[in-house]
Design an enzyme around this catalytic site. Structure first.
Site, mmCIF file in Angstrom:
data_model
loop_
_atom_site.group_PDB
_atom_site.id
_atom_site.type_symbol
_atom_site.label_atom_id
_atom_site.label_comp_id
_atom_site.label_asym_id
_atom_site.label_seq_id
_atom_site.Cartn_x
_atom_site.Cartn_y
_atom_site.Cartn_z
ATOM 1 N N GLU A 1 8.171 -10.229 -26.021
ATOM 2 C CA GLU A 1 7.166 -9.200 -26.110
ATOM 3 C C GLU A 1 7.710 -7.793 -25.683
ATOM 4 O O GLU A 1 6.942 -7.185 -25.581
ATOM 5 C CB GLU A 1 6.207 -9.693 -24.714
ATOM 6 C CG GLU A 1 6.557 -9.937 -23.294
ATOM 7 C CD GLU A 1 5.647 -10.177 -22.432
ATOM 8 O OE1 GLU A 1 4.424 -9.941 -22.602
ATOM 9 O OE2 GLU A 1 5.879 -10.853 -21.540
ATOM 10 N N HIS B 1 13.671 -33.417 -34.205
ATOM 11 C CA HIS B 1 12.526 -33.911 -35.071
ATOM 12 C C HIS B 1 11.702 -33.031 -35.684
ATOM 13 O O HIS B 1 10.526 -32.991 -36.081
ATOM 14 C CB HIS B 1 11.356 -34.482 -34.003
ATOM 15 C CG HIS B 1 12.101 -35.604 -33.288
ATOM 16 N ND1 HIS B 1 12.070 -36.763 -33.748
ATOM 17 C CD2 HIS B 1 12.368 -35.670 -31.837
ATOM 18 C CE1 HIS B 1 12.596 -37.741 -32.659
ATOM 19 N NE2 HIS B 1 12.769 -36.792 -31.500
ATOM 20 N N GLU C 1 9.009 -19.509 -20.693
ATOM 21 C CA GLU C 1 8.832 -18.016 -20.019
ATOM 22 C C GLU C 1 9.829 -17.076 -20.564
ATOM 23 O O GLU C 1 9.726 -15.849 -20.969
ATOM 24 C CB GLU C 1 8.946 -17.922 -18.586
ATOM 25 C CG GLU C 1 8.970 -16.541 -17.769
ATOM 26 C CD GLU C 1 7.625 -16.044 -18.394
ATOM 27 O OE1 GLU C 1 6.592 -16.500 -18.998
ATOM 28 O OE2 GLU C 1 7.417 -14.633 -17.955
ATOM 29 N N CYS D 1 0.942 -1.221 0.096
ATOM 30 C CA CYS D 1 0.041 0.040 0.137
ATOM 31 C C CYS D 1 0.963 1.042 0.181
ATOM 32 O O CYS D 1 2.095 1.009 0.091
ATOM 33 C CB CYS D 1 -0.848 0.101 1.296
ATOM 34 S SG CYS D 1 -1.718 -1.493 1.309
ATOM 35 N N LYS E 1 -1.726 -4.834 -20.118
ATOM 36 C CA LYS E 1 -1.392 -5.521 -18.770
ATOM 37 C C LYS E 1 -2.344 -6.582 -18.473
ATOM 38 O O LYS E 1 -2.091 -7.876 -17.865
ATOM 39 C CB LYS E 1 -1.316 -4.457 -17.410
ATOM 40 C CG LYS E 1 -0.944 -5.184 -16.283
ATOM 41 C CD LYS E 1 0.388 -5.677 -16.369
ATOM 42 C CE LYS E 1 0.852 -6.653 -15.319
ATOM 43 N NZ LYS E 1 2.114 -7.337 -15.492
ATOM 44 N N TRP F 1 -3.629 -1.573 -1.327
ATOM 45 C CA TRP F 1 -3.534 -2.926 -1.984
ATOM 46 C C TRP F 1 -3.844 -3.913 -0.790
ATOM 47 O O TRP F 1 -3.254 -4.240 -0.269
ATOM 48 C CB TRP F 1 -2.185 -3.128 -2.258
ATOM 49 C CG TRP F 1 -1.773 -4.328 -3.070
ATOM 50 C CD1 TRP F 1 -1.323 -5.531 -2.732
ATOM 51 C CD2 TRP F 1 -2.031 -4.831 -4.397
ATOM 52 N NE1 TRP F 1 -1.457 -6.641 -3.703
ATOM 53 C CE2 TRP F 1 -1.623 -6.012 -4.729
ATOM 54 C CE3 TRP F 1 -2.248 -4.159 -5.727
ATOM 55 C CZ2 TRP F 1 -1.652 -6.685 -6.129
ATOM 56 C CZ3 TRP F 1 -2.370 -4.466 -6.987
ATOM 57 C CH2 TRP F 1 -1.993 -5.898 -6.924
ATOM 58 N N ASN G 1 0.664 0.154 6.218
ATOM 59 C CA ASN G 1 1.326 -0.566 4.911
ATOM 60 C C ASN G 1 2.210 -1.949 5.353
ATOM 61 O O ASN G 1 2.997 -1.454 6.347
ATOM 62 C CB ASN G 1 2.054 0.124 3.873
ATOM 63 C CG ASN G 1 2.801 -0.819 3.012
ATOM 64 O OD1 ASN G 1 1.934 -1.870 2.499
ATOM 65 N ND2 ASN G 1 4.083 -0.554 2.414
ATOM 66 N N GLY G 2 1.513 -3.064 5.389
ATOM 67 C CA GLY G 2 2.291 -4.213 5.660
ATOM 68 C C GLY G 2 1.129 -5.323 6.316
ATOM 69 O O GLY G 2 0.002 -5.265 5.966
ATOM 70 N N LYS H 1 9.331 -13.552 -22.785
ATOM 71 C CA LYS H 1 10.015 -12.213 -22.208
ATOM 72 C C LYS H 1 10.706 -11.457 -23.505
ATOM 73 O O LYS H 1 10.437 -10.418 -23.667
ATOM 74 C CB LYS H 1 10.760 -12.331 -20.744
ATOM 75 C CG LYS H 1 10.339 -12.563 -19.683
ATOM 76 C CD LYS H 1 9.435 -11.567 -19.091
ATOM 77 C CE LYS H 1 8.174 -11.381 -19.331
ATOM 78 N NZ LYS H 1 7.004 -12.312 -19.097
ATOM 79 N N ARG I 1 1.389 1.736 -6.098
ATOM 80 C CA ARG I 1 1.627 0.792 -4.865
ATOM 81 C C ARG I 1 0.427 -0.179 -4.486
ATOM 82 O O ARG I 1 0.422 -0.942 -3.973
ATOM 83 C CB ARG I 1 2.152 1.411 -3.716
ATOM 84 C CG ARG I 1 3.528 2.021 -3.877
ATOM 85 C CD ARG I 1 4.130 2.621 -2.394
ATOM 86 N NE ARG I 1 4.221 1.773 -1.568
ATOM 87 C CZ ARG I 1 5.501 1.138 -1.213
ATOM 88 N NH1 ARG I 1 6.273 1.343 -2.025
ATOM 89 N NH2 ARG I 1 5.534 0.238 -0.348
HETATM 90 C C1 AGP Z 1 3.179 -11.765 -19.400
HETATM 91 O O1 AGP Z 1 4.352 -11.017 -19.592
HETATM 92 C C2 AGP Z 1 2.210 -11.312 -20.391
HETATM 93 N N1 AGP Z 1 2.048 -9.976 -20.163
HETATM 94 C C3 AGP Z 1 1.113 -12.079 -20.495
HETATM 95 O O2 AGP Z 1 1.261 -13.356 -21.082
HETATM 96 C C4 AGP Z 1 0.260 -12.512 -19.251
HETATM 97 O O3 AGP Z 1 0.914 -13.316 -18.206
HETATM 98 C C5 AGP Z 1 -1.051 -13.390 -19.685
HETATM 99 O O4 AGP Z 1 -1.877 -12.013 -20.259
HETATM 100 C C6 AGP Z 1 -2.066 -13.466 -18.359
HETATM 101 O O5 AGP Z 1 -2.091 -12.537 -17.480
HETATM 102 P P1 AGP Z 1 -2.631 -12.915 -15.953
HETATM 103 O O6 AGP Z 1 -1.563 -13.517 -15.282
HETATM 104 O O7 AGP Z 1 -3.021 -11.547 -15.377
HETATM 105 O O8 AGP Z 1 -3.785 -13.692 -16.064
#
Ligand code: AGP
Length: 608
Positions: free
Chosen positions: A488, A504, A481, A2, A603, A75, A101-102, A485, A27
């Protein structure tokens, strides 16, 4: 996480507090509130949702008068986001107000003691115990009441408190949660971090763990927990406002990468009591596994990659079949699940449309649903039968980092927890595995410290037209992963491939100067991986090898090396992915990409 802030001076406090609060919104932003002292009374306004709602309710603070006050942006950790649970909280007699906060870990015991003494609780929060303790210990001496109150608290707190009998004094105290004191001219502040204050003052005092500050418009005194004065220097902040919002980092993504050791600790600490894993906060019944004969984990993107690591861990330890599926696929394949299938959904935002739909499909088919989610009060957290929060704190960068690693951490805890439930591991094994999990925050920090050469490697490889990430077993799950990264945020095409599968067909793409990132941290499969590396080297590939710091294998076959700290192989995905996050970050930096807001992305993908 928070945001808290306080002000005492000659100006009207509320507009200043709201301006400062806006700088802390990153935050936490599920509710906000403000309390000021005016004519020896505490006036308070709270609002669910973003700070904008509080601004609307108070005309940007102008509807509140008084030269001293505290404010908070939340939060949620205990209690859903709503006006009642929003901070500040006030004592029954409206004499005290607090922002926090905590997490006060012993709040249930304190709450019982206070209720037995007749105090009335209005909220579901842990924080509310603070104002009732202040009142209980108050004998006209505000400072003494603060000292006695904080001496009762266990866990983490950054607190700001006001008392209507002391209209010129704020007390701010901290333990295991960030707090700074801002030094102005005939006005002084406290806040969670520099972000809130740098627009008003660049002179701050950092108090130490367990200390508290007495703040008036004229002076600031700092005391230790016994009430003895301590001398604390004034530090000059050199950041500008924009930089401060990122805690001094150039991008939120780098800040969040560096925050991971603390975020992972937050995911672990509330769930290990006296060396034993407890998931009581999930709501799962003790006999959760009684009728379960298989597990399905479904998610999207990085959350799906976390799920892939979870498959290896749960199958290895609990010996229960685990199927992992993309949420966007799961919901349309008429899945064969029923009340004997435990469905786990994973989501940082808790708002991803495909994952929500998969969750509803699972419930419709009678399966119990456990959510692993970061945002309290999100749609998924409300729809699931059981919830394990990752406690990563708000994640601003679109490319998730701490969101993913705290999901993996929760899956580590869950794999040992389920194994104990089904009796596939004995107490000694469980205790040893639990100790391994407690090492993860330290290993995460070491994964950062071990690799100062990553910016150099990014400069060397930032022009690659495409890359391959290869690995076996849990290493392969991490490759998924690492590859995402890179794609994207740097827009370089890459592909994660099970190392044994490359030959293969896809190996046809390996030619001169193709970069292959080889994750070789699984001792048991290392020899196999060496052969796969030799296969790609023979076709002209360059190899960036990723090995544990004591391993010497694959060094001769690699053009460059990244080191990973030694840890339990089953739980080492966190330490392995961090260098890949940093590699992707620095490649994107070299390519001048918009790292925090990559093109075409959002996001939270709330559309199908
Ligand atoms: C991850 O870096 C991406 N922004 C994206 O793949 C994300 O993980 C995916 O959209 C799932 O989002 P969520 O974890 O909020 O459900």
């Amino acid at each position: 996480m928070c945001g808290i802030v306080g002000y005492v001076g000659n100006e009207n406090a509320a507009p200043i507090l709201i301006e400062c609060l806006k700088k802390l919104e990153y935050r936490g932003y599920d509710s906000a509130g403000i309390a000021v002292i005016d004519k020896n009374e505490i006036n308070m306004v709270k609002a669910t949702g973003k700070i904008k709602n509080l601004c609307d309710k108070t005309n940007d603070g102008c509807s509140l008068s008084g030269n001293i006050g505290i404010a908070h942006t939340r939060w949620a950790t205990h209690g859903a986001p709503n006006d009642i649970n929003a901070h500040p909280h006030v004592s029954n007699n409206k004499k005290f107000a607090v922002v926090h906060n905590g997490i006060i870990e012993n709040y249930m015991d304190l709450k019982k003691e206070l209720v037995d003494k007749g105090y009335k609780f209005n909220s579901e929060t842990d924080t509310e115990v603070v104002v009732h303790l202040l009142d209980m210990y108050y004998d006209k001496d505000f400072k003494k009441s603060v000292m006695k109150t904080v001496s009762r608290l266990e866990g983490s707190y950054a607190l700001g408190v006001i008392c209507k009998d002391y209209p010129n004094t704020i007390y701010a105290a901290m333990l295991n949660s960030p707090l700074i004191i801002g030094v102005g001219v005939s006005e002084n502040y406290f806040a969670s971090d520099v972000t809130a204050l740098v627009q008003h003052t660049k002179n701050v005092i950092y108090i130490e763990e367990g200390e508290f500050a007495e703040i008036t418009r004229e002076k600031i005194n700092v005391f230790d927990c016994t009430g003895e004065p301590v001398a604390r220097e004034i530090t000059r902040i050199v950041w500008d406002v924009e930089a401060a919002e990122k805690g001094g980092y150039e991008h939120f993504m780098l800040k969040e990468i560096m925050e991971q050791p603390r975020a992972i600790k937050s995911a672990i600490e509330p769930r290990i009591k006296k060396g034993k894993i407890t998931l009581d906060d999930s709501g799962m019944p003790d006999d959760i596994m009684k009728d379960i004969n298989r597990i399905v984990i479904t998610a999207c993107g990085s959350a799906y990659h976390a799920a892939c690591t979870g498959k290896y861990m749960i199958e290895q330890l609990a010996r229960i079949p685990v199927e992992v599926d993309l949420a966007s696929e799961f919901r349309y394949r008429n899945p064969i699940i029923n009340k004997s299938t435990l469905v786990i959904v994973i989501s940082q935002s808790g708002e991803t449309a495909d994952t929500i739909a998969a969750l509803k499909e699972a419930k419709q088919l009678g399966a119990p649903v456990l959510a692993i989610v970061n945002v309290v009060g999100s749609a998924i957290s409300k729809l699931a039968d059981y919830v394990i929060y990752t406690w990563a704190g708000p994640e601003i960068a679109v490319a998730t980092t701490k969101g993913y690693t705290t999901q993996v951490t929760v899956l580590c805890l869950l794999s040992v927890f389920l194994a104990q439930k089904v009796g596939s591991i004995d107490k000694k094994t469980a205790s040893s595995l639990t100790e391994d999990i407690q090492q993860i925050p330290k290993l995460a920090q070491r994964a950062i410290d071990l690799n100062p050469q990553i910016p150099y490697l990014a400069r060397k490889y930032h022009n690659e037209r495409s890359m391959f990430f290869i690995g076996r077993n849990t290493d392969y799950a991490v490759c998924l992963e690492g590859s995402l990264k890179l794609k994207e945020i740097s827009y370089i095409h890459s592909e994660a491939y099970a190392a044994g599968e490359l030959k293969h067909g896809t190996i046809a793409l390996i030619d001169n100067d193709r970069l292959v990132v080889a994750l070789a941290c699984n001792e048991r499969l290392l020899d196999k991986l060496v052969s796969n590396i030799r296969e790609v080297k023979a076709r002209g590939a360059k190899v960036l090898g990723i090995i544990t710091e004591r391993s010497t294998k694959i060094i001769p076959e690699s053009d460059d090396i990244i080191y990973i700290p030694e840890g339990n192989t089953l739980f080492n995905a966190v330490a392995q992915v961090i260098p890949l996050q940093l590699f992707a970050y620095y490649v994107a930096l070299e390519n001048d990409c918009d790292i925090d807001k990559p093109k075409n992305l959002a996001k939270s993908v709330t559309v199908e």
